[in-house]
Design a protein around this motif. Structure first.
Motif, short mmCIF file in Angstrom:
data_model
loop_
_atom_site.label_atom_id
_atom_site.label_comp_id
_atom_site.label_asym_id
_atom_site.label_seq_id
_atom_site.Cartn_x
_atom_site.Cartn_y
_atom_site.Cartn_z
N ILE A 1 -1.54 -17.80 -19.24
CA ILE A 1 -0.12 -17.84 -19.64
C ILE A 1 0.25 -19.29 -19.88
O ILE A 1 0.56 -20.04 -18.95
CB ILE A 1 0.76 -17.20 -18.56
N LEU A 2 0.21 -19.71 -21.12
CA LEU A 2 0.36 -21.13 -21.44
C LEU A 2 1.77 -21.63 -21.17
O LEU A 2 1.97 -22.84 -20.99
CB LEU A 2 -0.01 -21.37 -22.90
N SER A 3 2.75 -20.74 -21.12
CA SER A 3 4.12 -21.16 -20.84
C SER A 3 4.30 -21.57 -19.39
O SER A 3 5.31 -22.20 -19.03
CB SER A 3 5.08 -20.01 -21.15
N GLY A 4 3.36 -21.19 -18.53
CA GLY A 4 3.47 -21.50 -17.11
C GLY A 4 4.31 -20.52 -16.32
O GLY A 4 4.51 -20.69 -15.11
N LYS A 5 4.82 -19.47 -16.98
CA LYS A 5 5.62 -18.47 -16.27
C LYS A 5 4.77 -17.77 -15.22
O LYS A 5 3.61 -17.42 -15.46
CB LYS A 5 6.17 -17.45 -17.25
N GLY A 6 5.37 -17.55 -14.05
CA GLY A 6 4.67 -16.87 -12.99
C GLY A 6 4.91 -15.38 -13.02
O GLY A 6 5.77 -14.87 -13.75
N TRP A 7 4.15 -14.66 -12.20
CA TRP A 7 4.21 -13.20 -12.18
C TRP A 7 5.59 -12.68 -11.80
O TRP A 7 5.99 -11.59 -12.21
CB TRP A 7 3.15 -12.67 -11.21
N LEU A 8 6.36 -13.47 -11.04
CA LEU A 8 7.70 -13.05 -10.64
C LEU A 8 8.76 -13.42 -11.67
O LEU A 8 9.94 -13.09 -11.48
CB LEU A 8 8.06 -13.66 -9.28
N HIS A 9 8.38 -14.07 -12.76
CA HIS A 9 9.34 -14.37 -13.82
C HIS A 9 9.80 -13.06 -14.46
O HIS A 9 9.00 -12.12 -14.61
CB HIS A 9 8.69 -15.28 -14.87
N PRO A 10 11.06 -12.96 -14.86
CA PRO A 10 11.55 -11.72 -15.46
C PRO A 10 10.73 -11.21 -16.65
O PRO A 10 10.66 -10.00 -16.88
CB PRO A 10 12.98 -12.08 -15.90
N ALA A 11 10.07 -12.11 -17.37
CA ALA A 11 9.29 -11.69 -18.53
C ALA A 11 8.01 -10.96 -18.15
O ALA A 11 7.46 -10.20 -18.95
CB ALA A 11 8.94 -12.91 -19.40
N LEU A 12 7.52 -11.19 -16.94
CA LEU A 12 6.23 -10.63 -16.53
C LEU A 12 6.37 -9.29 -15.81
O LEU A 12 5.49 -8.45 -15.89
CB LEU A 12 5.47 -11.63 -15.66
N PHE B 1 -1.61 -11.78 -6.68
CA PHE B 1 -0.44 -12.23 -5.93
C PHE B 1 -0.50 -11.72 -4.50
O PHE B 1 -0.32 -12.48 -3.54
CB PHE B 1 0.86 -11.78 -6.59
N VAL B 2 -0.75 -10.43 -4.33
CA VAL B 2 -0.74 -9.85 -2.99
C VAL B 2 -1.91 -10.38 -2.16
O VAL B 2 -1.76 -10.69 -0.97
CB VAL B 2 -0.76 -8.31 -3.06
N ARG B 3 -3.07 -10.52 -2.76
CA ARG B 3 -4.25 -10.99 -2.02
C ARG B 3 -4.16 -12.47 -1.68
O ARG B 3 -4.42 -12.88 -0.55
CB ARG B 3 -5.51 -10.75 -2.85
N ASP B 4 -3.82 -13.29 -2.70
CA ASP B 4 -3.97 -14.74 -2.57
C ASP B 4 -2.66 -15.51 -2.67
O ASP B 4 -2.66 -16.74 -2.52
CB ASP B 4 -4.92 -15.27 -3.64
N GLY B 5 -1.56 -14.83 -2.95
CA GLY B 5 -0.31 -15.53 -3.15
C GLY B 5 -0.25 -16.28 -4.47
O GLY B 5 0.62 -17.12 -4.69
N ASN B 6 -1.17 -15.97 -5.39
CA ASN B 6 -1.25 -16.67 -6.67
C ASN B 6 -0.39 -15.94 -7.70
O ASN B 6 -0.68 -14.81 -8.07
CB ASN B 6 -2.70 -16.71 -7.13
N GLU B 7 0.67 -16.58 -8.16
CA GLU B 7 1.52 -15.94 -9.15
C GLU B 7 1.35 -16.52 -10.55
O GLU B 7 2.06 -16.13 -11.48
CB GLU B 7 2.99 -16.02 -8.74
N HIS B 8 0.39 -17.43 -10.72
CA HIS B 8 0.19 -18.07 -12.03
C HIS B 8 -1.21 -17.75 -12.55
O HIS B 8 -2.18 -17.72 -11.81
CB HIS B 8 0.38 -19.58 -11.92
N ASP B 9 -1.28 -17.50 -13.85
CA ASP B 9 -2.55 -17.25 -14.52
C ASP B 9 -2.71 -18.30 -15.61
O ASP B 9 -1.77 -18.52 -16.40
CB ASP B 9 -2.58 -15.84 -15.11
N ALA B 10 -3.87 -18.91 -15.67
CA ALA B 10 -4.10 -19.98 -16.64
C ALA B 10 -3.97 -19.49 -18.08
O ALA B 10 -3.78 -20.30 -19.00
CB ALA B 10 -5.50 -20.58 -16.43
#
Length: 250
Positions: A90-101, A79-88
């Motif tokens: 995580i099949l639910s599609g929740k991003g790193w900033l989702h409360p569950a993560l 996230f900090v390096r690339d702005g990428n908050e999604h990981d393939a």
């Protein structure tokens, strides 16, 4: 002489619990105890920054600490390096900033206010200004596996039947299906975290040390000497012996 190794499960931003576990290890094995940290140092807990700095400083001081990388550590860095908050993975599609993560709590420990529905560009800019480069470099440089004394330490597990050199990084930090239900022996006793249980368990071919600190339960440390394993509990070594008839939480 039998080698004594200590291993610490997933910390998830709980610096106070880490300090408690380190004190238990020090009381059992002394200040030069050899420790393996199983990854997932950030997210969900209140002081990810403090945890990363404690581990980084310990390694820099030359302590015999082996610090492995987990999936949450990778998500933080991406996230900090690339702005990428999604990981393939995580099949639910929740991003790193989702409360569950737990990414919001991690950024909060660096003084960055964030939310899942906030301005991502502004959050990213603030994160890049606040997170020290040496924290990112430390996490990014952590190994994924460690072979010691007949044991393989790894954050999540490994793909059965695949040589260690050919293992995929995603499996080493994310795997559950195909690993947790594998009942045959591995070439080593596999020691891992990632899959949170109510209590660490020894399954014969693997030991899961994630006792659920990321969900408000407890951080555990284990002691390994040859084929023997214990948990450190209130100054006492409690034997951790293989269980049967129980599946790990999926």
């Amino acid at each position: 002489m039998t080698r004594t190794l200590y291993a610490v499960g997933d910390i998830h931003g709980h610096l106070d619990w880490l300090e408690d576990v380190l004190a238990r290890i020090d009381a059992d094995g002394g200040p030069e105890a050899e420790i393996v940290f199983m990854g997932d140092f950030v997210d969900r807990g209140p002081d990810s920054r403090g945890v990363v700095e404690r581990l980084r400083a310990g390694v820099a001081e030359g302590r015999p600490w082996h610090v492995l990388r987990g999936n949450h550590d990778r998500m933080f860095c991406r996230f900090v390096r690339d702005g990428n908050e999604h990981d393939a993975q995580i099949l639910s599609g929740k991003g790193w900033l989702h409360p569950a993560l737990g990414g919001v709590e991690t950024l909060g420990s660096y003084g960055v206010a964030a939310s899942d529905d906030g301005d991502k560009a502004a959050i990213l800019a603030a994160a890049r200004a606040a997170v020290p480069e040496d924290h990112l470099a430390f996490l990014e440089s952590r190994p994924l596996t460690l072979e010691l004394d007949g044991k393989l330490f790894v954050h999540a597990g490994l793909r059965p039947g695949v040589d260690l050199a050919d293992q995929d990084e995603d499996d080493l930090i994310w795997i559950r299906a195909g690993f947790l239900d594998h009942a045959d022996p591995f070439p080593w006793l596999v020691v891992h975290g990632h899959t949170a249980l109510d209590h660490p368990e020894h399954f014969g071919n693997r030991v899961d040390l994630d006792g659920g600190a990321g969900y408000g339960r407890r951080l555990w440390a284990a002691v390994f000497e040859g084929a023997d394993c214990w948990l450190l509990d209130n100054g006492t070594r409690v034997p951790l012996v293989p269980v049967t008839g129980r599946d790990a939480a999926q």
